[in-house]
Design an enzyme around this catalytic site. Sequence first.
Site, short mmCIF file in Angstrom:
data_model
loop_
_atom_site.label_atom_id
_atom_site.label_comp_id
_atom_site.label_asym_id
_atom_site.label_seq_id
_atom_site.Cartn_x
_atom_site.Cartn_y
_atom_site.Cartn_z
CG HIS A 18 -1.94 -1.00 1.35
ND1 HIS A 18 -2.07 -1.82 2.43
CD2 HIS A 18 -2.95 -1.35 0.51
CE1 HIS A 18 -3.12 -2.63 2.27
NE2 HIS A 18 -3.66 -2.37 1.10
CE LYS A 42 -13.78 -6.54 3.20
NZ LYS A 42 -12.53 -6.07 2.60
NE ARG A 91 -2.94 -7.02 -4.34
CZ ARG A 91 -3.75 -7.17 -3.32
NH1 ARG A 91 -3.27 -7.40 -2.13
NH2 ARG A 91 -5.06 -7.11 -3.48
CB SER A 129 -4.32 -6.63 4.30
OG SER A 129 -3.86 -5.38 3.90
P1 ADP Z 1 -6.20 -6.02 0.36
O1 ADP Z 1 -6.69 -6.19 -1.06
O2 ADP Z 1 -4.75 -6.40 0.55
O3 ADP Z 1 -7.09 -6.56 1.43
P2 ADP Z 1 -7.15 -3.25 0.51
O4 ADP Z 1 -8.60 -3.50 0.38
O5 ADP Z 1 -6.75 -2.42 1.64
O6 ADP Z 1 -6.18 -4.50 0.63
O7 ADP Z 1 -6.61 -2.68 -0.87
C1 ADP Z 1 -6.70 -1.36 -1.27
C2 ADP Z 1 -6.06 -1.24 -2.63
O8 ADP Z 1 -4.66 -1.48 -2.50
C3 ADP Z 1 -6.54 -2.23 -3.68
O9 ADP Z 1 -6.55 -1.58 -4.94
C4 ADP Z 1 -5.50 -3.32 -3.67
O10 ADP Z 1 -5.42 -3.97 -4.91
C5 ADP Z 1 -4.26 -2.48 -3.41
N1 ADP Z 1 -3.19 -3.26 -2.81
C6 ADP Z 1 -3.24 -4.05 -1.72
N2 ADP Z 1 -2.04 -4.63 -1.48
C7 ADP Z 1 -1.22 -4.20 -2.48
C8 ADP Z 1 0.15 -4.46 -2.83
N3 ADP Z 1 0.89 -5.33 -2.16
N4 ADP Z 1 0.64 -3.83 -3.91
C9 ADP Z 1 -0.12 -3.01 -4.65
N5 ADP Z 1 -1.42 -2.72 -4.38
C10 ADP Z 1 -1.96 -3.31 -3.32
#
Ligand code: ADP
Length: 160
Positions: A18, A42, A91, A129
């Site tokens: 992130h 959630k 990703r 995450s």
């Molecule tokens: P997750 O998908 O890991 O539960 P979030 O809902 O917090 O996390 O994701 C928010 C945004 O950040 C989404 O667009 C997700 O694809 C992106 N994201 C999450 N982890 C990464 C990472 N390791 N690299 C790039 N983008 C990420």
Amino acid sequence: MKNIAVYPGTFDPVTNGHLDIIRRAAEIFDKVIVAVLINKNKKPIFTASQRLDHLKHCTKQFKNVTVDSFDGLLADYMRIKKAKVAIRGLRALTDLEYEFILANTNSELNPDMETVFLMPSAKYTYLTSSMVREAYAFGGRLKNSVPPYVEKELLKIYKK
Ligand code: ADP
């Protein structure tokens, strides 16, 4: 007019992936709002106010980044913030289908907004995450997955 981007997510917890996306967005846009989604369906391990605190702490070096939270539709939040661009991280290919559906739905709900996808550094391609939560819950450690501040918070929750 300032080019404002919103980076929405659950951030439970914020990872180095992130933060990589936030750094890239901060270099492109005048202002980046990292927006913690409060999703009542959630059950996050960290409360919204903890996630806000983690994000504030970990983004304080970026002068054009602010942290906020919202519930309801991103499309509506974007209007309130007068933001045109929503940032999403891509990703591996597995993200693609879900992100396409989301981007299409958002542009139907708010035709003035655009979704911009950013790729993280290759080393974060498989970092999620949920994998971090899983590993720490069972006493594992993932090197270079979360900032030290967040690791401390995870260890408080998952005390042995
Ligand atoms: P997750 O998908 O890991 O539960 P979030 O809902 O917090 O996390 O994701 C928010 C945004 O950040 C989404 O667009 C997700 O694809 C992106 N994201 C999450 N982890 C990464 C990472 N390791 N690299 C790039 N983008 C990420």
